[in-house]
Write an enzyme that holds these catalytic residues in place. Structure first.
Site, short mmCIF file in Angstrom:
data_model
loop_
_atom_site.label_atom_id
_atom_site.label_comp_id
_atom_site.label_asym_id
_atom_site.label_seq_id
_atom_site.Cartn_x
_atom_site.Cartn_y
_atom_site.Cartn_z
N VAL A 221 0.82 -1.21 0.00
CA VAL A 221 0.00 0.00 0.00
C VAL A 221 0.85 1.25 0.00
O VAL A 221 0.35 2.36 0.03
CB VAL A 221 -0.98 0.02 1.19
CG1 VAL A 221 -1.90 -1.18 1.14
CG2 VAL A 221 -0.26 0.11 2.51
N GLU A 222 2.13 1.11 -0.04
CA GLU A 222 3.00 2.29 -0.10
C GLU A 222 3.69 2.38 -1.45
O GLU A 222 3.14 3.00 -2.36
CB GLU A 222 4.00 2.27 1.06
CG GLU A 222 3.27 2.49 2.41
CD GLU A 222 4.18 2.34 3.63
OE1 GLU A 222 5.43 2.35 3.44
OE2 GLU A 222 3.66 2.23 4.74
#
Lengths: 770, 337
Positions: free
Chosen positions: B142-143
Site C-alpha cells: 500500500v505504499e
C-alpha cells in the site's frame, strides 16, 4: 658439485614453505586483533550491562528525568552484541558450536532484558505522572475540608505514597482497601467525580507499580553477566589453546627455519664458490684472451658480437665503429671488406667459397690495407656461436716474401748452386746448374756430386775437402767437371757448411762459377805475364849489359875530350878544336847523365832500385846543391835563395837519391822560370816533426790537368811552349819515385804563368834528432 | 623505534589523562551556567548529528537522489519524498498516506526530520535503524508496492546511477547500498537551532513568555515524562491510552492500532507505540498514529485526557502549543565546505 646437492636444499625449501603455509593457515585462526576485540567487547558488554542496571534502577526510583542516556546504553549493547555475532569479526563461528550456543543464550537474555527496560521506562513514566498529580489533585479536592471521607482520601494518598516508596503486598493491600472504602463511600457528586478521577490515577499507579515490580524481579535475575563471563572464559580458553598450538608450530617453524637457513647458507656458500670459480675462470679466460697475441672474437648463438680482445681490435682498426657489441657477423664481415680491412680474402679451397664454409672454421688468409696479413678462421662453437681467430702473419708473410726473393735469387742466380746433405747426397740444384751441367735437377737429386766430376781430382784432394767442410770451414777450389754430354768445363766452387741455430751442420752449400773462359784467359794472361817478365828480364839484362857497354865508350869520350879541351898535351892550334872538344865533353857528360837516368828509371821500373840509407845532414846537402846550381841560375838571371831552418835535424835517407831530388827540382825550376824570376829553396821541420823540402819558383807553372802526367817517365810539358827545353822528361819521375821509395809525399802546387811550388814531406820516422 | 614510541606514550598517558580531566572539569564548570538544561528533561539538538563528521558528501547526494527517485515504487510514481516531503515538515500533511495506485496507508506518516534520533523506526518500532526502515515502504503493497529486484533492474539500466554507485560502493548497485545511501542522507535531515534550543542554552528572549510558560506546564503536567530527550520524544514506548480508553472511545480498532503487539505478540504490548518526537510537530498535522488530532491543540487535549488523565484549560493548552511551536529548528541542507 652443486648439481648433486641441488635437490636437497630445494626439498628443504619446499618442505618449509609448505609448513609455513600450513602454519600460516593454522595461526590465522589465532587472530590477535580479533581476539582482543572480542575480549574487549565482552568486557564492555559487562560494563554496559552493569550500567544498564544502574540506570534502570535509577529510572525506577524516578531519578531519570529523560531516557536518552539509557537509550544510548541499550544501543551500544545491541551494537556490541551484533558485533560479537558477526561471523567475520565477532565470536560467532570463531570458537566452536558450544560458544555459539552461549552467544545465542546471551543475546536472547540481553534482548529480553532490554525489553524489560522498555517496559520499565513506560511504566515509570506513568508512576511519575500519577505520583506528581495525585498530591496536587487530592490537595485541590480536600482543600479546607475535614470530613471523614476527606480523611480517607488523605489516607489514600499516604497509602499510595507508601506503596510507591516501598512496594509490598501489604502496602498494596492497604491501598486497595482504602480504594474500596472510597468507592463505596457516599460522596457528593462533585466529590464523586474528583474521587473517581483520583481513584483512576491510583489504579493506574498501582498497575504501573505492579508491572515495574514484576519487571524488576525479572530484571535483576537476568544472568547476563554470568553469560558474558562464560563467553569470556570459553573465548579465552579457546584463544589460549590456539596460542599453545601456534607456539608449537612456531617452535617447529623455528627449527625448520634454522635448518633451512643453514641449508640455504650452505647452498649460498656453494653457489658463491661456484660463482667465484666461474668468475675466476671467466676472468682467466678473458685475461688469456687479452694477453695472447692472436685476435679473438666471439659471436653469440644469434650471430651477434659479444667479445673481442685487444689484438682483434688492433687488427680491425680500419673498420672503426662497426666493431661494437651486438653487431651481426655478416654485417661486420661486410664492413671489414668495405673498409679495406679485408681487402683481399684468399680462400684455400672451394670449401671456403661460401659463408658457410668460412664459418666451418677453415682458415683463410686476409690481406689488409697497410700491408697487414692475417690468418683468419671462424669456427662454429658448440652453443651455436662463432669463434673468430685472427692471427697477424704480416711478419711471416714478409719473411715469406724475403724467402721467395732469396729463393728466386738462387733460382735465377748466374752461378750454379748445389746443396747436399751431410752425407754428400745432392738435395737441391738451381736451374743454372742444370744449364751448366746439362743434367736436369731430377736427375742429380739424390746423387753424389761425383756424378759431374771429371775424375781428375785425387782422392786425397777430396778427403781434404771433406775434412775442411765437415769441420765447419769453407773450401774454395776449382773443379774440372764433366757435362752430361761429356764436355769438360772448369768450375770455381765455394763449398761451405750450412749450420742450424745449434751450430750443427745440416747440409753443404756449393756455389760454383763456370771459370772455363776465365781459366783460359788466365792461362793466356799467365803466358803473357811470363813473356812480359821474360821481356823485362831481358831488358834488365840488356840494360845491365848496355850500361857497361854504353858507359865504357862514354868514359873514353868524356875523358879524352876533357884532356883535349884541357890541352893537357899541348895546344890544339885552332880555337875551333877547343870548342869542338868542349862540345864533345859536354855532350858526353849530358849523354852520361841521360844514360844514368835511364838506368835509374829501368831499375825503378823493374823494382831493383835499392836505397842506401844513412843519417845525413840535410841542410849541408841543400847548401851543396844550391852551390852547384848557382852558376846556372846566374846565367839565367834568376835569384836563387835558400831558407834553411836552423838546427834542422838529420835525415835518415839515401844521400845520392836526395841529391838527385834536389838537383832535379832546382834545375827544373831554373829551366822553367823566365829571366828575372825567383827560386826559393826551403828546408824545415814541420810541427809533426817531419822534415819537408819546398822548392818554389815563379815560372810558367804546370797546368792542372798535366800535373799528374808529368810525374810519368818521359813526360814533359813542352807541347804548349815554344821553347825547346832540354831534358828527357825523366826528372820528375825520378824525383817522385825516389820520394815514394823514401815513403814521403810529393805535392805540386802550380798555377800557370805564376809559379810552381813543389813540396816534399819525408816520413816522421826519417827525422833523426841529434 | 616502536619501543621508544610506546615508552613515550606510557609517560604521556597520565599527563594526558590529567589534562583531559582538567579540560572536562573546566568545560563542565564553564558550561554550568549555560547548561542548566542538563537538569531538565529536554536537551537542545546538537548542531550536527554524531555521525556527521564521517559522512561522505557524495553518499549524501546519492541518498538524496534515491530518496527522491520514483523508480523505487512499482509504477514509478512514488518516491520516499512523496510521503516524507521535506518541504512539508518531512511528512505529507495527510491523516494517512496514499500509496501506489491510490492505496490507503495504514498509519499517519511520521516525519523524516530528526528521525536519526529515534531509538527505533516506525510507530511500532519494528525497524531498529534507518537502513532497516528504508526497505519497508519499498515492499509495502500500500505504499511503494515494489521489491528490490524490480528496483535494481530499473536502476541498473541507468548509467549515471550505476556509475555513481560504483564510485562509492565496490559492489555497485545493491539493495544494501541503496538503503545505506538513503539512510546516510536521512541522517543529515536534522532541524537545528530551534528557538527553544536557544532558550535552553541561555537566551531567555528566544521564545515568548507564553512558550516559556508552556514549557513549565509541559513539565508539570507530565508530558515531559514521555516526550523528553533531545528529540522531545522518540526514545521510549508507551501505551496509547495509558490513562483512558482511547481506542474504546474512538472505536473502529484496526490492526494498525495494535501497535507493538504486532511485533511482539505480547498482551502487554497491545496499543503500545513509540512515543513520537515533537521537534517538528508544528508542521506535521494531523497527529497521532491514526491522524485523528487535526491540530496541535487537539493533540494536546487528547494527550492530556488519555495519557495524563487530566483536563487541561485552554489557556494552558495554548501555552503548551506555543512551546511546541518553538521546538522546530531549521533544516540546513547538508553542504560541507
Amino acid at each position: 658439485m652443486i648439481r648433486s646437492s641441488r635437490p636437497l636444499p630445494l626439498l628443504l625449501l619446499a618442505a618449509t614453505a609448505a609448513l609455513v603455509v600450513a602454519f600460516y593457515f593454522q595461526t590465522r585462526l589465532m587472530d590477535v586483533d580479533r581476539h582482543n576485540a572480542v575480549s574487549q567487547d565482552i568486557l564492555t558488554l559487562k560494563q554496559l550491562d552493569t550500567h544498564l542496571n544502574e540506570q534502570t534502577l535509577k529510572a525506577v526510583s524516578l531519578q531519570l528525568i529523560q531516557y536518552d542516556s539509557l537509550v544510548s546504553t541499550v544501543n551500544r549493547m545491541k551494537m556490541l552484541d551484533k558485533r560479537l555475532n558477526a561471523p567475520s569479526t565477532g565470536l560467532y563461528d570463531h570458537v566452536g558450536p558450544g560458544v555459539n550456543k552461549q552467544l545465542k543464550i546471551y543475546t536472547s537474555l540481553m534482548l529480553a532484558k532490554i525489553d524489560i527496560v522498555e517496559s520499565i521506562k513506560s511504566h515509570t513514566a506513568i508512576v511519575r505522572n500519577t505520583l506528581s498529580y495525585l498530591p496536587l489533585e487530592i490537595e485541590r479536592v480536600t482543600k479546607g475540608r475535614h470530613e471523614p471521607e476527606v480523611m480517607d482520601i488523605h489516607r489514600l494518598l499516604s497509602a499510595v505514597l507508601q506503596h510507591n516508596l516501598s512496594p509490598s503486598e501489604n502496602t498494596r493491600a492497604n491501598v486497595l482497601a482504602i480504594m474500596n472504602t472510597l468507592r463505596s463511600a457516599n460522596l457528593k457528586a462533585v466529590d464523586r467525580a474528583a474521587v473517581d478521577n483520583a481513584l483512576m490515577h491510583v489504579r493506574a499507579n498501582l498497575k504501573a507499580n505492579e508491572a515495574i515490580s514484576k519487571d524488576i524481579e525479572k530484571f535483576i535475575q537476568f544472568p547476563t553477566i554470568r553469560a558474558l563471563d562464560l563467553l569470556f572464559e570459553a573465548h579465552t580458553e579457546f584463544s589460549t589453546a590456539r596460542i599453545k598450538e601456534a607456539n608449537l608450530y612456531r617452535i617447529v617453524l623455528l627449527v625448520l627455519s634454522l635448518v633451512l637457513f643453514a641449508g640455504l647458507a650452505f647452498a649460498l656458500l656453494r653457489l658463491r664458490n661456484a660463482h667465484d670459480l666461474a668468475e675466476r675462470t671467466s676472468r682467466q679466460f678473458r685475461d688469456a684472451a687479452e694477453s695472447i697475441g692472436e685476435g679473438f672474437a666471439f659471436f653469440d648463438a644469434k650471430g651477434r658480437l659479444s667479445f673481442w680482445n685487444a689484438t682483434f681490435e688492433r687488427l680491425h682498426q680500419g673498420v672503426g665503429e662497426s666493431l661494437h657489441t651486438g653487431i651481426k657477423f655478416d654485417t661486420f664481415y661486410k664492413a671489414c671488406v668495405e673498409a679495406g680491412v679485408y681487402k683481399d680474402v684468399i680462400m684455400d679451397d672451394a670449401k671456403n667459397h661460401d659463408t658457410g664454409g668460412r664459418a666451418r672454421g677453415h682458415p683463410y688468409v686476409v690481406k689488409s690495407s697497410g700491408d697487414i696479413w692475417m690468418l683468419a678462421s671462424d669456427s662454429r662453437m658448440a652453443d651455436g656461436g662463432t669463434a673468430s681467430v685472427r692471427v697477424d702473419i704480416s711478419d711471416s708473410k714478409h719473411a715469406e716474401e724475403e724467402l721467395r726473393k732469396l729463393s728466386r735469387a738462387v733460382e735465377q742466380s748466374p752461378v750454379s748452386v748445389m746443396i747436399t746433405d751431410t752425407d754428400g747426397y745432392i738435395t737441391y740444384v738451381n736451374p743454372k746448374f742444370e744449364d751448366a751441367t746439362g743434367y736436369a735437377a731430377a736427375e742429380v737429386i739424390g746423387q753424389r756430386p761425383g756424378l759431374i766430376s771429371s775424375g781428375e781430382k785425387s782422392a786425397s784432394q777430396y778427403s781434404e775437402l771433406w775434412k775442411t767442410i765437415s769441420n765447419g770451414g769453407e773450401w774454395n777450389g776449382e773443379f774440372h767437371n764433366k757435362r752430361k754430354d761429356g764436355t769438360l768445363f772448369w768450375e770455381y766452387s765455394s763449398i761451405s757448411p750450412i749450420k742450424n741455430e745449434r751450430g750443427e751442420i745440416t747440409s753443404y752449400l756449393a756455389v760454383k762459377e763456370d771459370i772455363t773462359d776465365r781459366k783460359r784467359a788466365l792461362s793466356e794472361l799467365l803466358k803473357a805475364k811470363e813473356q812480359a817478365e821474360q821481356a823485362s828480364h831481358a831488358k834488365t839484362q840488356f840494360l845491365a849489359n848496355m850500361s857497361h857497354e854504353l858507359r865504357t865508350p862514354l868514359n873514353a869520350i868524356i875523358g879524352f875530350s876533357e884532356i883535349i879541351q884541357g890541352q893537357m898535351f899541348g895546344p890544339l892550334g885552332n880555337k875551333n878544336y877547343v870548342d869542338y872538344s868542349t862540345n864533345i865533353l859536354s855532350s858526353g857528360q849530358h849523354l852520361l847523365g841521360v844514360i844514368n837516368d835511364i838506368l835509374d828509371i829501368s831499375r825503378i821500373e823493374i823494382g831493383t832500385m835499392d836505397l842506401h840509407e844513412e843519417v845525413m845532414d840535410f841542410t849541408a846537402l841543400c847548401q851543396n846543391c844550391l852551390g852547384m846550381v848557382q852558376p846556372q841560375a846566374d846565367l839565367a838571371k834568376l835569384i836563387l835563395s835558400a831558407h834553411l831552418q836552423d838546427g834542422l835535424p838529420f835525415l835518415h835517407a839515401d844521400v845520392i837519391r836526395i841529391k838527385q831530388i834536389i838537383l832535379n827540382l832546382l834545375s827544373n825550376a831554373v829551366k822553367f822560370t823566365p829571366q828575372g824570376g825567383k827560386i826559393d829553396l826551403i828546408a824545415r821541420q814541420e810541427d809533426s816533426g817531419a822534415i819537408s823540402l819546398i822548392i818554389r819558383d815563379t815560372g810558367y807553372g804546370i797546368p792542372q790537368d798535366k800535373q799528374q802526367q808529368i810525374l810519368e817517365p818521359f813526360e814533359q810539358v813542352s807541347d804548349i811552349y815554344t821553347r825547346n827545353h832540354e831534358g828527357s822528361g825523366m826528372g820528375l819521375f825520378l824525383v817522385s819515385s825516389f820520394v815514394k821509395l823514401h815513403g814521403g809525399s810529393l805535392d805540386i802546387d802550380s798555377t800557370v804563368d805564376t809559379g810552381t811550388t813543389i813540396t816534399i814531406t819525408f816520413p816522421i820516422d826519417r827525422t833523426i834528432t841529434a | 623505534m616502536l619501543i621508544r614510541i610506546f615508552a613515550l606514550l606510557n609517560a604521556a598517558m597520565p599527563v594526558a589523562v590529567v589534562l583531559c580531566a582538567l579540560m572536562i572539569v573546566h568545560h563542565a564548570v564553564a558550561q554550568d551556567a549555560v547548561d542548566s538544561w542538563r537538569a531538565g528533561p529536554i536537551a537542545p539538538l546538537p548542531a550536527t548529528p554524531p555521525s556527521m563528521p564521517n559522512t561522505d558528501p557524495r553518499k549524501v547526494r546519492l541518498g538524496e537522489k534515491m530518496f527522491h527517485d520514483l523508480r523505487l515504487s512499482g509504477d514509478n510514481t512514488i518516491s520516499c519524498a512523496s510521503c516524507h516531503n521535506l518541504s512539508s515538515g518531512g511528512a505529507d500533511g495527510m491523516k494517512k498516506p496514499v500509496g501506489i495506485g491510490g492505496a490507503h496507508g495504514t498509519v499517519n506518516t511520521p516525519t523524516v526530520f530528526n528521525s536519526t534520533y529515534n531509538f527505533t523506526q516506525f510507530w511500532d518500532g519494528r525497524a531498529e535503524s534507518l537502513e532497516e526502515q528504508a526497505s519497508g515502504p519499498v515492499h509495502n503493497p500500500v505504499e511503494m508496492g515494489s521489491n528490490w529486484k524490480q528496483v535494481l533492474s530499473k536502476l541498473k539500466r541507468d548509467k549515471n546511477i550505476k556509475e555513481a554507485f560504483l564510485t562509492l560502493y565496490p559492489d555497485g548497485i545493491t539493495s544494501d547500498n541503496i538503503v545505506d545511501a538513503i539512510a546516510t542522507f536521512e541522517r543529515t535531515l536534522v532541524t537545528v537551532d530551534a528557538p527553544f534550543d536557544r532558550y535552553l542554552k541561555g537566551d531567555k528572549t528566544a521564545i515568548s513568555p507564553q512558550a516559556a510558560n508552556g514549557y513549565e506546564l509541559f513539565q508539570s503536567y507530565g508530558c515531559a515524562s514521555c516526550h523528553q530527550g533531545v528529540s522531545v520524544g522518540g526514545n521510549m514506548y508507551q501505551t496509547m491510552g495509558a490513562m483512558g480508553d482511547y481506542f474504546g472511545d474512538r472505536g473502529d480498532v484496526k490492526d494498525s492500532d495494535l501497535g507493538r503487539y504486532q511485533v511482539t505478540q505480547r498482551e502487554a504490548d497491545r496499543y503500545v507505540f513509540k512515543v513520537p518526537s515533537l521537534r517538528v510537530v508544528a508542521r506535521t498535522a494531523p497527529y497521532f498514529h491514526d491522524g485523528t488530532a487535526q491540530t496541535l491543540e487537539d493533540a494536546v487535549r487528547y494527550m492530556a485526557k488519555y495519557q495524563l488523565g487530566r483536563d487541561i484549560p485552554n489557556q494552558d493548552i495554548n501555552a503548551i502549543v506555543a512551546f511546541l511551536k518553538s521546538l522546530a529548528g531549521k533544516y540546513l541542507r547538508f553542504d560541507p565546505q
